[in-house]
Every structure is written in structure tokens, then in C-alpha cells.
Design a protein around this motif. Structure first.
Motif, PDB file in Angstrom:
ATOM      1  N   ASP A 780       0.820  -1.210   0.000  1.00 30.26           N
ATOM      2  CA  ASP A 780       0.000   0.000   0.000  1.00 30.26           C
ATOM      3  C   ASP A 780       0.855   1.261   0.000  1.00 30.26           C
ATOM      4  O   ASP A 780       0.421   2.310  -0.498  1.00 30.26           O
ATOM      5  CB  ASP A 780      -0.950  -0.017   1.202  1.00 30.26           C
ATOM      6  N   THR A 781       2.046   1.180   0.549  1.00 28.41           N
ATOM      7  CA  THR A 781       2.978   2.311   0.463  1.00 28.41           C
ATOM      8  C   THR A 781       3.341   2.583  -0.992  1.00 28.41           C
ATOM      9  O   THR A 781       3.399   3.739  -1.432  1.00 28.41           O
ATOM     10  CB  THR A 781       4.244   2.011   1.279  1.00 28.41           C
ATOM     11  N   ASP A 782       3.572   1.517  -1.757  1.00 25.47           N
ATOM     12  CA  ASP A 782       3.863   1.677  -3.187  1.00 25.47           C
ATOM     13  C   ASP A 782       2.701   2.354  -3.898  1.00 25.47           C
ATOM     14  O   ASP A 782       2.901   3.241  -4.745  1.00 25.47           O
ATOM     15  CB  ASP A 782       4.149   0.297  -3.796  1.00 25.47           C
ATOM     16  N   ARG A 783       1.485   1.987  -3.557  1.00 23.64           N
ATOM     17  CA  ARG A 783       0.298   2.586  -4.186  1.00 23.64           C
ATOM     18  C   ARG A 783       0.173   4.063  -3.809  1.00 23.64           C
ATOM     19  O   ARG A 783      -0.130   4.912  -4.662  1.00 23.64           O
ATOM     20  CB  ARG A 783      -0.951   1.831  -3.762  1.00 23.64           C
ATOM     21  N   CYS A 784       0.404   4.355  -2.562  1.00 24.47           N
ATOM     22  CA  CYS A 784       0.297   5.750  -2.114  1.00 24.47           C
ATOM     23  C   CYS A 784       1.393   6.615  -2.738  1.00 24.47           C
ATOM     24  O   CYS A 784       1.151   7.771  -3.107  1.00 24.47           O
ATOM     25  CB  CYS A 784       0.376   5.810  -0.589  1.00 24.47           C
ATOM     26  N   LEU A 785       2.594   6.062  -2.857  1.00 28.58           N
ATOM     27  CA  LEU A 785       3.688   6.818  -3.482  1.00 28.58           C
ATOM     28  C   LEU A 785       3.387   7.096  -4.950  1.00 28.58           C
ATOM     29  O   LEU A 785       3.738   8.166  -5.474  1.00 28.58           O
ATOM     30  CB  LEU A 785       5.000   6.047  -3.337  1.00 28.58           C
ATOM     31  N   TYR A 786       2.756   6.138  -5.619  1.00 32.21           N
ATOM     32  CA  TYR A 786       2.366   6.359  -7.016  1.00 32.21           C
ATOM     33  C   TYR A 786       1.392   7.538  -7.105  1.00 32.21           C
ATOM     34  O   TYR A 786       1.515   8.399  -7.992  1.00 32.21           O
ATOM     35  CB  TYR A 786       1.733   5.092  -7.580  1.00 32.21           C
ATOM     36  N   ALA A 787       0.411   7.576  -6.212  1.00 30.73           N
ATOM     37  CA  ALA A 787      -0.544   8.686  -6.217  1.00 30.73           C
ATOM     38  C   ALA A 787       0.144  10.004  -5.873  1.00 30.73           C
ATOM     39  O   ALA A 787      -0.158  11.049  -6.462  1.00 30.73           O
ATOM     40  CB  ALA A 787      -1.678   8.405  -5.230  1.00 30.73           C
ATOM     41  N   LYS A 788       1.068   9.950  -4.940  1.00 31.39           N
ATOM     42  CA  LYS A 788       1.786  11.167  -4.550  1.00 31.39           C
ATOM     43  C   LYS A 788       2.585  11.732  -5.711  1.00 31.39           C
ATOM     44  O   LYS A 788       2.679  12.954  -5.887  1.00 31.39           O
ATOM     45  CB  LYS A 788       2.697  10.852  -3.370  1.00 31.39           C
ATOM     46  N   GLU A 789       3.165  10.828  -6.525  1.00 27.20           N
ATOM     47  CA  GLU A 789       3.918  11.266  -7.702  1.00 27.20           C
ATOM     48  C   GLU A 789       3.012  11.885  -8.751  1.00 27.20           C
ATOM     49  O   GLU A 789       3.491  12.610  -9.630  1.00 27.20           O
ATOM     50  CB  GLU A 789       4.668  10.078  -8.308  1.00 27.20           C
ATOM     51  N   ASN A 790       1.711  11.614  -8.656  1.00 28.87           N
ATOM     52  CA  ASN A 790       0.732  12.211  -9.565  1.00 28.87           C
ATOM     53  C   ASN A 790      -0.009  13.357  -8.894  1.00 28.87           C
ATOM     54  O   ASN A 790      -1.177  13.632  -9.215  1.00 28.87           O
ATOM     55  CB  ASN A 790      -0.245  11.142 -10.042  1.00 28.87           C
ATOM     56  N   TYR A 792      -0.977  14.035  -5.578  1.00 28.64           N
ATOM     57  CA  TYR A 792      -2.021  13.777  -4.589  1.00 28.64           C
ATOM     58  C   TYR A 792      -1.440  13.929  -3.187  1.00 28.64           C
ATOM     59  O   TYR A 792      -0.270  13.584  -2.945  1.00 28.64           O
ATOM     60  CB  TYR A 792      -2.574  12.356  -4.733  1.00 28.64           C
ATOM     61  N   ASN A 793      -2.256  14.474  -2.297  1.00 29.90           N
ATOM     62  CA  ASN A 793      -1.958  14.383  -0.876  1.00 29.90           C
ATOM     63  C   ASN A 793      -2.533  13.053  -0.380  1.00 29.90           C
ATOM     64  O   ASN A 793      -3.745  12.823  -0.505  1.00 29.90           O
ATOM     65  CB  ASN A 793      -2.587  15.551  -0.113  1.00 29.90           C
ATOM     66  N   VAL A 794      -1.688  12.191   0.151  1.00 24.75           N
ATOM     67  CA  VAL A 794      -2.137  10.842   0.494  1.00 24.75           C
ATOM     68  C   VAL A 794      -1.888  10.551   1.973  1.00 24.75           C
ATOM     69  O   VAL A 794      -1.000  11.131   2.603  1.00 24.75           O
ATOM     70  CB  VAL A 794      -1.417   9.771  -0.370  1.00 24.75           C
ATOM     71  N   LYS A 795      -2.691   9.650   2.491  1.00 23.45           N
ATOM     72  CA  LYS A 795      -2.474   9.122   3.829  1.00 23.45           C
ATOM     73  C   LYS A 795      -3.009   7.697   3.890  1.00 23.45           C
ATOM     74  O   LYS A 795      -3.939   7.333   3.156  1.00 23.45           O
ATOM     75  CB  LYS A 795      -3.127   9.997   4.895  1.00 23.45           C
ATOM     76  N   LEU A 796      -2.398   6.917   4.727  1.00 22.18           N
ATOM     77  CA  LEU A 796      -2.774   5.514   4.891  1.00 22.18           C
ATOM     78  C   LEU A 796      -3.507   5.369   6.214  1.00 22.18           C
ATOM     79  O   LEU A 796      -2.940   5.613   7.291  1.00 22.18           O
ATOM     80  CB  LEU A 796      -1.524   4.625   4.860  1.00 22.18           C
ATOM     81  N   CYS A 797      -4.775   4.987   6.135  1.00 25.37           N
ATOM     82  CA  CYS A 797      -5.612   4.849   7.332  1.00 25.37           C
ATOM     83  C   CYS A 797      -6.021   3.385   7.475  1.00 25.37           C
ATOM     84  O   CYS A 797      -5.558   2.510   6.746  1.00 25.37           O
ATOM     85  CB  CYS A 797      -6.833   5.756   7.230  1.00 25.37           C
ATOM     86  N   LYS A 798      -6.928   3.135   8.417  1.00 29.99           N
ATOM     87  CA  LYS A 798      -7.366   1.756   8.626  1.00 29.99           C
ATOM     88  C   LYS A 798      -8.808   1.721   9.104  1.00 29.99           C
ATOM     89  O   LYS A 798      -9.328   2.699   9.674  1.00 29.99           O
ATOM     90  CB  LYS A 798      -6.457   1.039   9.613  1.00 29.99           C
TER      91      LYS A 798
END
Length: 821
Positions: A780-790, A792-798
Motif C-alpha cells: 500500500d505504500t507503493d500505491r500511495c507513493l504512485y498517487a503522490k507522484e501524480n 495527490y496528498n495521500v495518507k494511509l488509514c485503517k
């Protein structure tokens, strides 16, 4: 049986409980010079003598037993010195009151009868135990057999009931559609009697015309200007279209038939028409062919989905009337083409090898021919006299290999039985047991693409093969792909019996004109079928990604590459269910009670973050209503709840399974939600503008496809991934997703080991749970980093609490305002 054994034991004990009598058998002894002659008393004359020797004193005298019955010595027996030992070899020593010591023969040794009795008792006990065991085992076996039979009967009954229920729901659903659905087919030019269009639209139009579906589905022609002309339909010349190599020419009557409702509209106006039909909402249908159902506020997109709907809808309408013999025959064909449970080609192309081959690979055959022709054209332009090698499209060779290998179907026994009946008269299923499975399955050859009956997949594949046969030439094609040509002739016979058609390809004339200047070359393609579990492709040893030493190796690699996993935001969601109506509640979605509570927690967490994102971004959408898309919506639990909470927003459910969308539409109609719309298609066919994308437990690559759609539309997203082990590369996605992971040069196998290990998130007490969570966080870190490179402000929640789901990560991405397109 047990009671009888016990009764025998009791009687035996009662009869043998008295003292044992060791009385000897009476003997008469006559001694003479010739030896001793022994006679039984029955042979001795009954004469009473006055004087009896001491050897028979026990007859007339009182005696005392001095020694119980014992065996005689060998000397006494051989020498016959003791008359008592002659008959039985056993003797008993007596003391007669008058005659003194005497010996008499006896027939048993002391203890033998007791031992025999004990042996008998033990034997009876053993028989008793074995009898009880046999009864117990027999009872268990019979109960198991009865239980299995009952389960089979119940399963059969429930299967029939489920089938009947499914068919009834289908009929009820399609009968509720009052307005004729609209089929949109995109063409590049209309030049009566010919239509110029791409392969996907050609397939749908060909089947639409062949089966006369215009009676049940209204055809709308979407004309589009040739790329680069800047013109609309009215100004595009025929030469422009013909020179656009990848478009095909089809002779069609239905398009130009005045009695058929056909509409020639520009593609820029399609959304306006749909917006009017759907009371204001613009559901983009830029990818054609597509179908719109105004009664259900629904769009269907994709070749397979469109064809399945038309065949089901037409079949239901025929079934409701049943007044035309020809239509009834057509209904039988429709049911056959739709396959098992009407699900032919229902699996997504990103996860199914067969669907991808039919919907993607084979439909791109034009690209392969185009590349071959471009190579030939370059050689001809250079006046090169050398013979040019032009490769056959690989998809044709793949299909040839597939048809050459045995059929693999779920009900192979039934298929084999039916195929053998014609030759043998009858065939017992006993002959199809596992030991003969391999031998018999090799006898089941491909007559059509998926086995022995013609299905929707054959209809879809036919135009692509027809183009190849036309370009290559029939005789040359026979030498290259004989099985494919045999299949082609069978399907062609069916089509020609329904419709006289002619598909013309731009390349065929070029190739036939210059056939002496090139030669066809067959590319090397592995000998594999297109079944996912073909042993030639599926190597279990190469697909094991969960060996512990490999997982440790990958985690160590990630650590050395300094890839830091994101921190998880464990914010407690605040959501109240008290004011939510039943149909918007998981309970109203017919979920089992064991799942309802967990589903409530999952929905509460996602809705909490979705409302947060909506509050941050709603002011960015000023030209239209805020639009939310629920990807992989299933029965619509998340989308329906969001639509109820945000009536000022439009919510679109995107789902591939028509049955799931039907259930969702029932709840939508029950709630009276006018801001909800349905889009039935695979994710790759959805093409529209929206502002927020949602996905709850989108399996495997579906999460990445949903994020990709959000990135393409500059929309924010709230996604909860699932089934990490199902992540795999396909024609739309490559892994890893982010540049940081790519720069680490992590091998693809290492990435898949991480994704498979992510599914080891069991209960808290399990030893691999923490490791699974660690791997899940990395993916999921890889997915969030991909969005950040495009941007996006991202955060990983649960999801809270942890017991709501082992796959409890929520990826939240908000598009930066200044980076929106």
C-alpha cells in the motif's frame, strides 16, 4: 445380534456352573496270552459276577480318587503294562475301599474343560466386540452415505431452486424494462450499403443484424470524424476512412433499413441524449459499443457485456410470448451461446486469460496485420527485391495451439458421456471415474473454442479469424492453422445461414497484390491452451510465493533499499447508524447476520473518510453536480449509503456482474434515490468524469485500476484494497507502481512475494499476522507513493476496529487543487 450373544453366554454359564465330573468311560478288560483286549461296556455281556478284580473295583465299591486324570507315560502306553492306558492314554488313580489301589481310564485332564470353557467365553467376547464394532462402523458408514445422499439431494434441489429463482428474477427484471434499450455503435463513415467501423463495433453490429435483434434493442449509430481531419460526420470523405488502415468495411442492411429505428448522431451529442434520458446526469459513453437502459438509469459497456445483455433481454422477451416457432428456436440458441449459467466471458480481462484473449488480444489482430503490412510497404518503397518475411499474428497461432489440445471443462464427465452416446448407444458415468479421466479426456477434442458446443466466445472470435483468412488466403492458412480453419468453417456456416455478410479489410488487397514478394512466417509460440490451469503454463513450483525463507529475503532487501513504509493513521471514525433506513443498511442487502456487524464497521470507516474528502473538495466542482463513483460496487452497500447521505451528489455504481447490479437497483428503487446510476462493465471500459472514487475491498489489481481511473480523471479517492495475492501484471498495469520502488530495482518476483505474504493477516494470535501486516503496508505504500507522484496528498488509514476485517487498510488521496487538469 448383541442380545442373542449375551443370552448364549448366560445359558452357557448356567449349564456349566456345577462341579466338573471326571467320570471315566467304563471299560471291560480281558487279558489273555494274545494280549489285552479292551471292550466297551456296551459290548460286555450283562452278567453279574460274584468276584470283580481290583481293576474294576470302582463299579461295586466305594472309592477315593487319589490322583486326578493324568497322561500315561510313554512306556505304559507302548508296553501296555497298564490296561487303563490302552484306550485313551489317560489314567486316574483310585483307592477302592476293599480292593485297594486301582487305575481306570479317563477322557479328560483336570483343567482342560475349564480352559476350553474360558476359550469359549473369550471367543464369544471377541465375537461380541467385533459385532459391536461392525455395527458401529456400519452405522457410521450408512449415516455418512445417507448424509451425503441427502446433501446431494438438497444441493440438487437448492441448485434447481436457485436456477429457477435466478431465471424468475431475470424475467421479472427484463419485463420491468418498458422502453427499448438503445445500442450505440460507433462508425467512421456511412456509404450505403457499406459501413466503416473498427473491429469491436463490427462484431456487435454483425451479431445484432445476424440474429435480428432490432426487434428488441434500438440501434443508434454514432458517427465520428476521422482523426486529423477536424471534421464531423458530414465532411469526412470515403477516401479518408479507407486510408485509415485499421477500419473495416461491412455490408449492412439494418443500418440503412428505413423500417428500423436507426439514428445517425455525432458522438459529441451522445452525452446530451443520455443526459435527457437519465433526467439530467451525463454518464459518459465514449467507449462504444454500449447500451443505455433509461428505465434502470443504466449503461452497459464492453463487447461481451453488451452482447450478453442483448441475448438475455431478447431471450426473455421471446420466452414471455412463445408464439413463434422460429423465435423459440432462436431462444434455444441464445441460451446455448450464453453458456453455463449465462456467464460466458463474464470474468474480467485483467484476471482471466480467456476473456483477455477474446476481448483484447484477438481484437488487436488488426494491429498485428498492420505491422506486417508496414514492414512489407517499407521494403516495396525501397524497391528491395529480396523476399520479405511477414509474420502471422501470434494470436492466431495461440488459438491454433488451443484448439489442438484437449478440452478442459468443469463438467467433463457429462460432456464425455454425451459425446460417446452417439457411438456406443449408452455410456455409464462409472467409466468416467478418475482412473480413466486422463485417457477419456484426450478423446474430447475442440469442436468450438470452449469445447463441443458453440458459445458467445465463438461469435466474438469469428470476425478476427475471418479477417486473417481473407488476408492470408485460405490455402496458405490451411497449411499454417488447420484446426483454426476447421473451426472457422463451422462458425462461418452458422453465420452464413443467418446473414449474407462481407467483411472487407484494407490490407487484403495489398497482400494479395504483392503475394509473390513476401512469405508468411509462423512465429514461435509455446504449445499451450488458453485455459488458466493448463499444466504447460501453470507451473505450481514457480507460483509459490510464500516460502518463509524467501519472505525473509525480500524483507531484508527492502530494508537495505531504505524503503520506509508509511505510518498508519488510526483515527477513530464517528458514524451513527440509528437514522439509516433498512435498505441503506447492510441488513437490507440480505447479508448473513455473521457479516452484518463487520460490514457496518467497514462502511462506517470508508464513509467517514469519504465525507471528509467531499468536504475538502466539493467547492472545486462548480460547473456540475459533485460526482462519486463506487468501483467494484457489488450489491452497492457503499454507494447506496453515500447516495443516501449526500443527496446533492450523483453516485455511479461500476460493477461487472449484472446480478449484483440488479440487487442494488432493487434497493435503489425501494429507497427512491434519484441521484444513483449504474454502469455495468469491466473497469477498463469505464470512461467518465467524476470527482471522488470509492472502492471497498476491490480485489487484487482492481484497486490499482480504480486508482488509475481516479488519476486519469484528476479525482480524489478512498480505497480499501483486498486479495493482495491476486495482484498480477496485465495489459493495463505494470508493477511496481511508484518510481521509488522501481528505482530500488526490486525484482518482480520479490514484489509478488510481498503481495502474497500480505494475505497472511490472520487473527492476532497467529504467528504470521504481524509479518502479513508489514508486507501489506509495503504494498500500500507503493500505491500511495504512485498517487503522490501524480500530485495527490495521500495518507494511509485503517478500518476500526481490527476485527472488522483482516484487510483493513484505507488509502485516502486528495488531488492537489493547482495540479488538476
Amino acid at each position: 445380534m448383541i442380545e442373542l450373544t449375551l443370552l448364549i453366554l448366560v445359558l452357557e454359564e448356567a449349564l456349566t456352573s456345577g462341579p466338573i465330573n471326571h467320570s471315566p468311560t467304563p471299560f471291560s478288560v480281558n487279558q489273555s496270552n494274545k494280549g489285552v483286549e479292551v471292550k466297551r461296556d456296551s459290548e460286555v455281556p450283562q452278567i453279574v459276577t460274584e468276584k470283580i478284580s481290583n481293576q474294576q473295583c470302582w463299579i461295586s465299591e466305594e472309592f477315593e480318587v487319589l490322583q486326578e486324570c493324568t497322561a500315561c507315560t510313554g512306556f505304559e502306553i507302548n508296553s501296555q503294562s497298564l490296561a487303563a492306558c490302552v484306550e485313551t492314554g489317560l489314567k486316574e488313580k483310585l483307592n477302592c475301599k476293599k480292593s485297594g489301589i486301582a487305575f481306570r481310564s479317563c477322557v479328560s485332564i483336570k483343567g482342560v474343560e475349564e480352559r476350553n470353557f474360558l476359550l469359549f467365553m473369550f471367543s464369544m467376547l471377541l465375537v461380541f466386540v467385533l459385532s459391536v464394532g461392525a455395527v458401529k462402523v456400519t452405522t457410521v458408514v450408512l449415516r455418512k452415505m445417507a448424509s451425503t445422499q441427502v446433501m446431494k439431494s438438497q444441493k440438487s434441489v437448492s441448485g434447481r431452486m436457485a436456477k429457477e429463482t435466478y431465471e424468475l428474477e431475470n424475467r421479472r427484471y427484463y419485463d420491468s424494462i418498458k422502453k427499448l434499450p438503445h445500442l450505440y455503435v460507433e462508425v467512421r463513415k456511412l456509404a450505403e450499403p457499406y459501413v466503416y467501423l473498427d473491429l469491436r463495433n463490427l462484431i456487435v453490429l454483425l451479431i445484432y443484424e445476424a440474429f435480428h435483434l432490432e426487434r428488441w434493442v434500438e440501434l443508434w449509430i454514432v458517427s465520428k470524424a476521422h482523426a486529423g481531419t477536424g471534421d464531423t460526420t458530414t465532411t469526412t470523405t470515403l477516401d479518408d476512412v479507407v486510408n485509415h488502415r485499421k477500419f473495416l468495411r461491412l455490408k449492412s442492411s439494418v443500418v440503412f433499413n428505413e423500417s428500423t429505428k436507426s439514428y445517425n448522431i455525432n458522438s459529441d451529442k451522445v452525452n446530451d441524449i443520455i443526459r435527457d434520458s437519465f433526467e439530467g446526469i451525463e454518464v459518459s459513453t465514449r467507449k462504444h459499443p454500449s447500451i443505455t437502459i433509461a428505465d434502470k438509469r443504466m449503461v452497459i459497456c464492453g463487447v461481451s457485456s453488451v452482447l450478453r445483455f442483448m441475448l438475455k433481454f431478447a431471450g426473455t422477451r421471446i420466452e414471455s410470448r412463445k408464439d413463434n416457432v422460429e423465435d423459440i428456436d432462436l431462444l434455444r440458441k441464445f441460451k446455448q451461446y450464453l453458456g453455463f449459467r449465462g456467464g460466458c466471458l463474464q470474468a474480467c480481462a485483467e484476471s482471466s486469460i480467456w476473456t483477455k484473449f477474446c476481448e483484447v488480444d484477438m481484437l488487436n489482430v488488426i494491429n498485428g496485420i498492420d505491422q506486417s503490412c508496414q514492414t512489407l510497404k517499407c521494403k516495396l518503397d525501397l524497391n528491395d527485391t529480396e523476399l520479405v518475411s511477414v509474420p502471422i499474428p501470434e494470436t492466431i497461432i495461440q488459438f491454433e495451439n488451443h484448439l489442438s489440445l484437449p478440452v478442459k471443462v468443469h463438467n467433463f464427465r457429462k460432456v464425455i458421456q454425451n459425446s460417446k452416446k452417439a457411438d456406443t448407444g449408452s455410456l455409464s458415468l462409472e467409466s468416467c471415474k478418475d482412473q480413466n479421466k486422463i485417457e477419456l479426456i484426450t478423446d474430447l477434442k475442440h469442436e468450438f473454442a470452449e469445447g463441443t458446443i458453440m458459445l458467445l466466445s465463438d461469435l466474438i472470435l469469428f470476425p478476427s479469424v475471418d479477417i486473417c483468412v481473407s488476408c492470408v488466403g485460405r490455402e496458405v492458412f490451411r497449411g499454417i492453422a488447420p484446426k483454426t480453419l476447421e473451426w472457422y468453417d463451422k462458425v462461418n456456416f452458422v453465420f452464413q445461414s443467418l446473414l449474407s455478410f462481407d467483411i472487407d479489410c484494407y490490407y487484403s488487397s495489398i497482400l494479395h497484390t504483392n503475394q509473390t514478394k513476401f512469405e508468411w512466417v509462423v512465429p514461435e509460440v509455446p504449445m499451450q491452451s488458453l485455459y488458466s490451469r493448463d499444466p504447460n503454463r501453470y507451473k505450481p513450483t514457480l507460483r509459490q510465493f510464500t516460502r518463509q525463507y524467501e519472505i525473509d529475503e525480500v524483507l531484508e532487501f527492502v530494508k537495505h533499499q531504505c524503503i520506509e513504509p508509511l505510518e498508519i493513521n488510526e483515527e477513530e471514525p464517528c458514524f451513527e447508524w440509528t437514522d439509516i433506513p433498512l435498505l441503506a443498511h447492510p441488513e437490507g442487502g440480505n447479508l448473513p447476520k455473521t457479516r452484518q456487524q463487520r460490514k457496518c464497521h467497514q462502511l462506517a470507516s470508508l464513509v467517514y473518510y469519504a465525507l471528509q474528502v467531499y468536504g475538502e473538495t466539493r467547492m472545486d466542482c462548480k460547473s456540475r453536480r459533485f460526482r462519486i463513483v463506487d468501483f467494484c460496487s457489488g450489491g452497492g452497500h457503499l454507494g447506496i449509503l453515500v447516495a443516501y447521505l449526500l443527496p446533492e451528489c450523483d453516485v455511479i455504481l461500476v460493477e461487472n456482474k449484472d446480478e449484483s447490479l440488479r440487487r442494488a437497483q432493487e434497493r435503489i428503487e425501494g429507497l427512491g434515490l434519484s441521484n444513483m446510476y449504474c454502469y455495468q462493465s469491466n473497469l477498463d471500459y469505464f470512461d467518465g468524469d467524476f470527482d471522488l472514487g470509492l472502492a471497498l475491498h476491490a480485489c487484487g489489481t482492481a484497486t490499482d485500476l480504480a486508482i488509475e481511473k481516479c488519476v486519469a480523471a484528476s479525482a480524489s479517492f478512498v480505497c480499501c484494497p483486498c486479495c493482495y495475492g491476486a495482484v498480477q501484471e496485465n495489459h493495463m498495469l505494470k508493477y511496481p507502481r511508484s518510481s521509488i520502488f522501481l528505482k530500488s530495482q526490486i525484482p518482480l518476483r520479490y514484489y509478488f512475494i510481498l503481495s502474497h505474504a500480505s494475505d497472511h493477516t490472520h487473527d492476532a494470535a497467529h504467528e504470521k499476522t504481524e509479518q502479513g501486516k508489514q508486507c501489506m503496508t509495503l504494498i500500500d505504500t507503493d500505491r500511495c507513493l504512485y498517487a503522490k507522484e501524480n500530485y495527490y496528498n495521500v495518507k494511509l488509514c485503517k478500518i476500526v476496529p481490527d476485527t472488522a476485517s483482516p484487510k483493513n487498510h484505507i488509502l485516502v488521496g486528495v488531488k492537489k487543487q493547482n495540479e488538476k487538469l
